[in-house]
Design an enzyme around this catalytic site. Structure first.
Site, mmCIF file in Angstrom:
data_model
loop_
_atom_site.group_PDB
_atom_site.id
_atom_site.type_symbol
_atom_site.label_atom_id
_atom_site.label_comp_id
_atom_site.label_asym_id
_atom_site.label_seq_id
_atom_site.Cartn_x
_atom_site.Cartn_y
_atom_site.Cartn_z
ATOM 1 N N ASP A 1 76.074 61.112 33.138
ATOM 2 C CA ASP A 1 76.771 60.820 34.432
ATOM 3 C C ASP A 1 78.404 60.363 34.095
ATOM 4 O OD1 ASP A 1 75.003 61.158 36.409
ATOM 5 O OD2 ASP A 1 75.146 59.100 36.594
ATOM 6 N N PHE B 1 71.043 52.567 55.932
ATOM 7 C CA PHE B 1 71.925 52.445 57.108
ATOM 8 C C PHE B 1 71.639 52.977 58.282
ATOM 9 C CE2 PHE B 1 74.810 51.579 53.725
ATOM 10 C CZ PHE B 1 76.253 51.424 54.086
ATOM 11 N N LYS C 1 61.761 62.052 38.209
ATOM 12 C CA LYS C 1 61.914 63.265 39.205
ATOM 13 C C LYS C 1 62.008 64.330 38.259
ATOM 14 C CE LYS C 1 64.107 59.798 42.336
ATOM 15 N NZ LYS C 1 65.414 59.411 42.949
ATOM 16 N N VAL D 1 74.509 58.888 52.449
ATOM 17 C CA VAL D 1 75.353 58.284 53.702
ATOM 18 C C VAL D 1 76.492 59.091 53.927
ATOM 19 C CG1 VAL D 1 76.758 56.302 54.337
ATOM 20 C CG2 VAL D 1 74.550 55.941 52.906
#
Length: 406
Positions: free
Chosen positions: A149, A284, A15, A332
């Site tokens: 991270d 979801f 990406k 989410v």
């Protein structure tokens, strides 16, 4: 205008974005794109710029081939790395271990140190390293920066960072709570004091990064004191496909009773558990449709997800002592109104006065979803890890140039 090329290299994909490090979190990057299905017969390179999408389907034998083709497509539309001013290349690296608490200018020694950390992240660091090596060859004159991270969580208190296992074993094999999604938690937590109009050094907050992977963090005065993920991203909250926290004895039980190998159990807990393991889906939106159609497995999966989320919120409220803000972010967290409402249901006794109407507002801007007089403010803050990586990379690149390294 100066840009940072941000790369997130996976095992079969890359990406990328061209980001103005001075832009805001909701600004569209100059370029975004994806190289996918590397090593497969049917690959693709997609480049988005100026409101248009350009996609080319072809076999992509290597990361180098795919990224080079992406640069060519960008160049055809005047936005390649040689067409605009690129001041740095920022690389997302999943695991920095105990070695890295800050972004690093990538030189050969740093590459070797990232390679040494592969045992801690065997699925992610090799792919991140491939992206670094390919990009350094394609763009050798530009500073490359690794952003980790785990870095944000590298100085948590020992009581939160260490496990109650034998000291010698833990030390020998680097076993501790490293935490993940650190770039996102840090970015979001830096926006909250601005929303509160408070000094960042006097804010106690809980940040909830809820995507397919999910994690929670307790942050006191700008520094994390606990987080839900651990040695690996498998720990903590129930997630899209990951189990989150389980009794470790389950692993021994599956080995002895089911005859499952370590690799099979690894696959089960990382890819066939969580919401998907119970309901069969990890989207979801689909899960919500099934709940509305009275699907009992979907309802159970959702309840387990919310139960785990509430457990961590409660634990972190105790750990912090005083909570000024709770913030939802990621796919989410930013978009699922019911997850936000259900995770904070009936917590007014703890100073959370949830505003149901504000919660229903759709926006890409940071916003408050508690009442104005709520003791604990609740926010939705869109994360932008690419912008955070771009900002950190631009800073390191500037120092490298000042030192005469570029």
């Amino acid at each position: 205008m100066a840009y940072v090329l941000v790369l997130n290299s996976g095992s079969s994909s890359v990406k990328f974005q061209l980001v103005d490090p001075e832009s805001s979190a909701t600004d569209t990057p100059l370029v975004s794109g994806l190289v996918e299905q590397v090593g497969e017969p049917q690959g693709a390179v997609t480049v988005k710029t100026g409101g248009e999408e350009f996609k080319e389907e072809l076999e992509i034998p290597t990361h180098s081939f795919g990224l080079d083709r992406a640069f060519s497509i960008m160049h055809e539309h005047g936005v390649g790395p040689t067409d605009v001013e690129v001041i740095a290349v920022g690389h997302r690296v999943v695991h920095g271990g105990r070695l890295f608490s800050e972004p690093q200018l990538i030189v050969d020694q740093i590459e070797s140190m990232i390679e040494d950390l592969i045992p801690l992240a065997p699925l992610h660091n090799p792919a991140n390293l491939d992206g670094i090596r390919v990009a350094r060859k394609l763009l050798p004159e530009i500073p490359h920066v690794a952003v980790f991270d785990t870095a944000f969580f590298n100085h948590m208190p020992p009581a939160a960072a260490l496990y109650a296992i034998n000291n010698d074993v833990a030390s020998q094999y680097d076993i501790r709570r490293y935490g993940f999604h650190g770039t996102s938690h840090e970015f979001v937590s830096q926006q909250v004091p601005k929303l509160l109009d408070r000094d960042p050094g006097h804010v106690h907050q809980i940040t909830l990064h809820l995507g397919n992977g999910a994690s929670a963090a307790a942050i006191r005065n700008g520094r994390p004191i606990d987080t839900s993920m651990g040695l690996t991203p498998l720990a903590g909250l129930a997630m899209g496909t990951r189990s989150g926290d389980i009794d470790p004895g389950i692993i021994f039980h599956l080995s002895r009773e089911a005859g499952m190998s370590i690799d099979e159990i690894d696959n089960l807990l990382n890819k066939r558990s969580g919401v998907k393991g119970i309901a069969g889906v990890n989207d979801f939106r689909v899960l919500r449709e099934r709940i509305n159609n009275e699907d009992q497995d979907a309802w159970l999966a959702y309840n387990i997800y919310i139960h785990q989320l509430r457990r961590f919120i409660g634990a972190y409220m105790i750990a912090l002592g005083r909570v000024d803000a709770i913030t939802f972010t990621a796919g989410v967290g930013e978009n699922d109104t019911e997850v936000r409402q259900d995770s904070l249901y009936n917590l007014d006794m703890y100073g959370i006065d949830f505003d149901k109407e504000a919660n229903l507002v759709r926006s890409k801007e940071p916003r408050m979803i508690s009442t104005a007089d709520s003791q604990v403010k609740v926010f939705v803050v869109p994360t932008n890890e690419e912008l955070a990586i771009a900002q950190k990379s631009a800073g390191i690149a500037a120092m490298a140039r000042e030192a005469g390294l570029y």
